[in-house]
Scaffold this motif. Structure first.
Motif, PDB file in Angstrom:
ATOM      1  N   ASP A  48      -7.793   5.715 -43.620  1.00 10.70           N
ATOM      2  CA  ASP A  48      -7.470   4.299 -43.419  1.00 10.70           C
ATOM      3  C   ASP A  48      -6.136   4.176 -42.687  1.00 10.70           C
ATOM      4  O   ASP A  48      -5.467   5.185 -42.421  1.00 10.70           O
ATOM      5  CB  ASP A  48      -7.444   3.541 -44.753  1.00 10.70           C
ATOM      6  N   CYS A  49      -5.785   2.939 -42.348  1.00 11.03           N
ATOM      7  CA  CYS A  49      -4.642   2.733 -41.460  1.00 11.03           C
ATOM      8  C   CYS A  49      -4.250   1.252 -41.522  1.00 11.03           C
ATOM      9  O   CYS A  49      -5.145   0.396 -41.419  1.00 11.03           O
ATOM     10  CB  CYS A  49      -5.138   3.119 -40.065  1.00 11.03           C
ATOM     11  N   PRO A  50      -2.971   0.919 -41.707  1.00  8.78           N
ATOM     12  CA  PRO A  50      -2.609  -0.502 -41.780  1.00  8.78           C
ATOM     13  C   PRO A  50      -3.011  -1.236 -40.497  1.00  8.78           C
ATOM     14  O   PRO A  50      -2.673  -0.797 -39.400  1.00  8.78           O
ATOM     15  CB  PRO A  50      -1.082  -0.476 -41.941  1.00  8.78           C
ATOM     16  N   GLY A  51      -3.731  -2.337 -40.655  1.00  8.61           N
ATOM     17  CA  GLY A  51      -4.183  -3.108 -39.484  1.00  8.61           C
ATOM     18  C   GLY A  51      -5.699  -3.099 -39.331  1.00  8.61           C
ATOM     19  O   GLY A  51      -6.245  -3.882 -38.554  1.00  8.61           O
ATOM     20  N   ILE A  60      -7.210 -11.669 -45.133  1.00 10.81           N
ATOM     21  CA  ILE A  60      -7.149 -10.190 -45.076  1.00 10.81           C
ATOM     22  C   ILE A  60      -6.180  -9.672 -44.003  1.00 10.81           C
ATOM     23  O   ILE A  60      -5.950  -8.470 -43.917  1.00 10.81           O
ATOM     24  CB  ILE A  60      -8.550  -9.553 -44.853  1.00 10.81           C
ATOM     25  N   LEU A  61      -5.632 -10.589 -43.200  1.00 12.33           N
ATOM     26  CA  LEU A  61      -4.772 -10.168 -42.089  1.00 12.33           C
ATOM     27  C   LEU A  61      -3.655  -9.224 -42.529  1.00 12.33           C
ATOM     28  O   LEU A  61      -3.368  -8.221 -41.881  1.00 12.33           O
ATOM     29  CB  LEU A  61      -4.183 -11.426 -41.423  1.00 12.33           C
ATOM     30  N   ALA A  62      -3.017  -9.548 -43.641  1.00 16.51           N
ATOM     31  CA  ALA A  62      -1.840  -8.791 -44.067  1.00 16.51           C
ATOM     32  C   ALA A  62      -2.179  -7.678 -45.067  1.00 16.51           C
ATOM     33  O   ALA A  62      -1.290  -6.995 -45.571  1.00 16.51           O
ATOM     34  CB  ALA A  62      -0.832  -9.750 -44.687  1.00 16.51           C
ATOM     35  N   LYS A  63      -3.469  -7.501 -45.319  1.00 22.21           N
ATOM     36  CA  LYS A  63      -3.878  -6.557 -46.367  1.00 22.21           C
ATOM     37  C   LYS A  63      -4.052  -5.142 -45.810  1.00 22.21           C
ATOM     38  O   LYS A  63      -4.700  -4.967 -44.768  1.00 22.21           O
ATOM     39  CB  LYS A  63      -5.222  -7.057 -46.912  1.00 22.21           C
ATOM     40  N   GLY A  64      -3.497  -4.149 -46.497  1.00 28.41           N
ATOM     41  CA  GLY A  64      -3.696  -2.757 -46.091  1.00 28.41           C
ATOM     42  C   GLY A  64      -5.103  -2.299 -46.438  1.00 28.41           C
ATOM     43  O   GLY A  64      -5.915  -3.066 -46.954  1.00 28.41           O
ATOM     44  N   LEU A 119       6.466  12.412 -47.657  1.00 34.62           N
ATOM     45  CA  LEU A 119       6.104  10.986 -47.789  1.00 34.62           C
ATOM     46  C   LEU A 119       4.606  10.762 -47.930  1.00 34.62           C
ATOM     47  O   LEU A 119       4.161   9.774 -48.515  1.00 34.62           O
ATOM     48  CB  LEU A 119       6.675  10.189 -46.615  1.00 34.62           C
ATOM     49  N   GLY A 120       3.790  11.645 -47.398  1.00 39.87           N
ATOM     50  CA  GLY A 120       2.349  11.611 -47.614  1.00 39.87           C
ATOM     51  C   GLY A 120       1.690  10.266 -47.344  1.00 39.87           C
ATOM     52  O   GLY A 120       2.034   9.554 -46.402  1.00 39.87           O
ATOM     53  N   HIS A 121       0.767   9.865 -48.221  1.00 40.36           N
ATOM     54  CA  HIS A 121      -0.070   8.689 -47.980  1.00 40.36           C
ATOM     55  C   HIS A 121       0.672   7.352 -48.106  1.00 40.36           C
ATOM     56  O   HIS A 121       0.106   6.321 -47.747  1.00 40.36           O
ATOM     57  CB  HIS A 121      -1.302   8.724 -48.887  1.00 40.36           C
ATOM     58  N   LEU A 122       1.916   7.391 -48.590  1.00 37.41           N
ATOM     59  CA  LEU A 122       2.748   6.172 -48.553  1.00 37.41           C
ATOM     60  C   LEU A 122       2.772   5.604 -47.143  1.00 37.41           C
ATOM     61  O   LEU A 122       2.845   4.399 -46.951  1.00 37.41           O
ATOM     62  CB  LEU A 122       4.203   6.572 -48.857  1.00 37.41           C
ATOM     63  N   GLN A 123       2.714   6.510 -46.160  1.00 38.79           N
ATOM     64  CA  GLN A 123       2.820   6.102 -44.747  1.00 38.79           C
ATOM     65  C   GLN A 123       1.606   5.324 -44.260  1.00 38.79           C
ATOM     66  O   GLN A 123       1.619   4.733 -43.199  1.00 38.79           O
ATOM     67  CB  GLN A 123       3.000   7.345 -43.858  1.00 38.79           C
ATOM     68  N   ARG A 124       0.518   5.369 -45.027  1.00 36.99           N
ATOM     69  CA  ARG A 124      -0.704   4.676 -44.613  1.00 36.99           C
ATOM     70  C   ARG A 124      -0.992   3.448 -45.450  1.00 36.99           C
ATOM     71  O   ARG A 124      -1.940   2.722 -45.153  1.00 36.99           O
ATOM     72  CB  ARG A 124      -1.907   5.629 -44.737  1.00 36.99           C
ATOM     73  N   GLY A 125      -0.198   3.263 -46.533  1.00 32.88           N
ATOM     74  CA  GLY A 125      -0.539   2.196 -47.467  1.00 32.88           C
ATOM     75  C   GLY A 125       0.177   0.888 -47.173  1.00 32.88           C
ATOM     76  O   GLY A 125       1.158   0.848 -46.439  1.00 32.88           O
ATOM     77  N   GLY A 126      -0.371  -0.187 -47.729  1.00 33.64           N
ATOM     78  CA  GLY A 126       0.322  -1.475 -47.715  1.00 33.64           C
ATOM     79  C   GLY A 126       0.146  -2.274 -46.447  1.00 33.64           C
ATOM     80  O   GLY A 126      -0.671  -1.956 -45.579  1.00 33.64           O
ATOM     81  N   THR A 127       0.953  -3.334 -46.376  1.00 37.40           N
ATOM     82  CA  THR A 127       0.782  -4.338 -45.335  1.00 37.40           C
ATOM     83  C   THR A 127       1.242  -3.840 -43.956  1.00 37.40           C
ATOM     84  O   THR A 127       2.238  -3.126 -43.863  1.00 37.40           O
ATOM     85  CB  THR A 127       1.544  -5.623 -45.760  1.00 37.40           C
ATOM     86  N   PRO A 128       0.512  -4.190 -42.895  1.00 40.12           N
ATOM     87  CA  PRO A 128       0.957  -3.807 -41.548  1.00 40.12           C
ATOM     88  C   PRO A 128       2.170  -4.620 -41.094  1.00 40.12           C
ATOM     89  O   PRO A 128       2.328  -5.774 -41.519  1.00 40.12           O
ATOM     90  CB  PRO A 128      -0.254  -4.113 -40.656  1.00 40.12           C
ATOM     91  N   THR A 129       2.968  -4.036 -40.226  1.00 36.88           N
ATOM     92  CA  THR A 129       4.093  -4.780 -39.629  1.00 36.88           C
ATOM     93  C   THR A 129       3.535  -5.887 -38.728  1.00 36.88           C
ATOM     94  O   THR A 129       2.350  -5.865 -38.351  1.00 36.88           O
ATOM     95  CB  THR A 129       4.949  -3.852 -38.736  1.00 36.88           C
TER      96      THR A 129
END
Ligand code: F6P
Length: 339
Positions: free
Chosen positions: A12-15, A61-65, A267-277
């Motif tokens: 997965d990937c933010p955005g 869903i726009l801001a959802k990781g 840092l691992g999967h933290l880099q893929r989680g959460g809201t996109p910039t």
């Protein structure tokens, strides 16, 4: 009425959700086209697991990781009979165009399906920013921001304890995240797979720095650098090496060479989680809306891409060509600040 199928495959990937939202809203509102969400990547296409998506489904869903469609690392050519294993779902749902949001492995599968008879539009996706044919992939900016925030925090604790901190970041075989975040965070050294490294040189620049009265150092290490100790790596479903942990090999060597206490943060999967910039939300939205345009106008076998700030259609085969590495120019900028 035109029917577009959409799936998200691979990591997965933010955005991702912003792309799906862009596609659905544009397809519904501008073209009165239907969008069918295919669940869990290629799995859903093989198993017939689909859901009709409309404006209501993509509200909020726009801001959802993550991805509302789910994802998997299964592949019709590895885990099924190729085109034959997806044809039934395409036909039963009257899908005219398949929009495939994925990294280079997924896009290669999409290209094979296109060659075998499906009608495909690709959307490049990865935090690694390594897909050929596009200047940036969505998710990269978010990952770089997360790593930069982490470096800022690690810098103050490194300084308090006079330590070297090694920050290991994702990126697979390329060093885009390491280089961008290393520059943004003011790292003392950045090790990436594209550039051969010598730990004695890194140790010597850290020793020089400490002699100048700077008692801490941040070393950013891309997960894909050649490990100092030969390591057997597992493979994922696409045959890629499963990476992670090389920072733990580098740390004791640097500690021994410099005599400075060294710690590691992976840092691992933290880099893929959460809201996109905001940048990734806009890029993903532009890619999703353009993918709807290409699908409805029958421009199949293409991939949406960002080139010089514009969103354009390029041949899908370009996105499947050899992945892109960090340019020497960019790395030279980073090196200017080493030590
Ligand atoms: O390609 C994206 C990525 O996050 C890489 O940077 C990383 O090596 C890999 O995926 C991790 O994959 P998984 O989620 O399967 O552990």
């Amino acid at each position: 009425m035109s029917v577009i199928g959409v799936l998200t495959a691979g990591g997965d990937c933010p955005g991702l959700n912003a792309v799906v939202r862009g596609l659905v809203v544009r397809a519904n509102q501008k073209y009165d086209a239907e969008v069918v969400g295919i669940m869990n990547g290629w799995d859903g296409l093989m198993e017939g697991d689909v859901e009709l998506l409309d404006d209501k489904d993509v509200g909020g869903i726009l801001a959802k990781g993550g991805t509302i469609l789910g994802t998997s690392r299964r592949d019709p050519y590895v885990h099924g009979d190729g085109f034959a294993s997806v044809e039934k779902t395409l036909r039963r749902n009257e899908i005219d165009t398949l929009v495939v949001i994925g990294g280079d492995g997924t896009l290669r599968t999409a290209l094979r399906l296109q060659e075998d008879g499906a009608k495909v539009v690709g959307v490049p996706k990865t935090i690694d920013n390594d897909i050929n044919g596009t200047d940036f992939t969505f998710g990269f900016d978010t990952a770089v921001q997360i790593v930069t925030d982490a470096i800022d925090r690690l810098t103050t604790t490194a300084e308090a304890h006079n330590r070297i901190i090694i920050v290991e970041v994702m990126g697979r075989t390329k060093g885009w995240i390491a280089t961008y975040a290393g520059i943004a965070g003011g790292a003392e050294a950045i090790l990436i797979p594209e550039v051969e490294y010598d730990l004695e040189e890194v140790a010597s620049l850290i020793r020089r720095r400490h002699r100048r009265g700077k008692n801490y150092s941040i070393v950013v290490v891309a997960e894909g650098i050649k490990p100092p100790v030969k390591t057997e790596l597992e493979k994922d479903a696409f045959g890629f090496d499963r990476l992670g942990g090389v920072g733990y090999q580098i740390a004791p060597i640097l500690e021994e060479m410099t005599g400075f206490e060294t710690r590691v943060t992976v840092l691992g999967h933290l880099q893929r989680g959460g809201t996109p910039t905001a940048f990734d939300r806009v890029l993903a939205t532009r890619l999703g809306t353009r993918a709807a345009d290409l699908a409805v106008s029958g421009q199949h076998g293409t991939m949406v891409a960002m080139r010089g700030g514009e969103i354009v259609a390029v041949p899908l085969s370009e996105g499947c060509a050899e992945i892109r590495g960090v340019t020497p120019d960019l790395y030279e900028v980073a090196e200017t600040f080493f030590g």
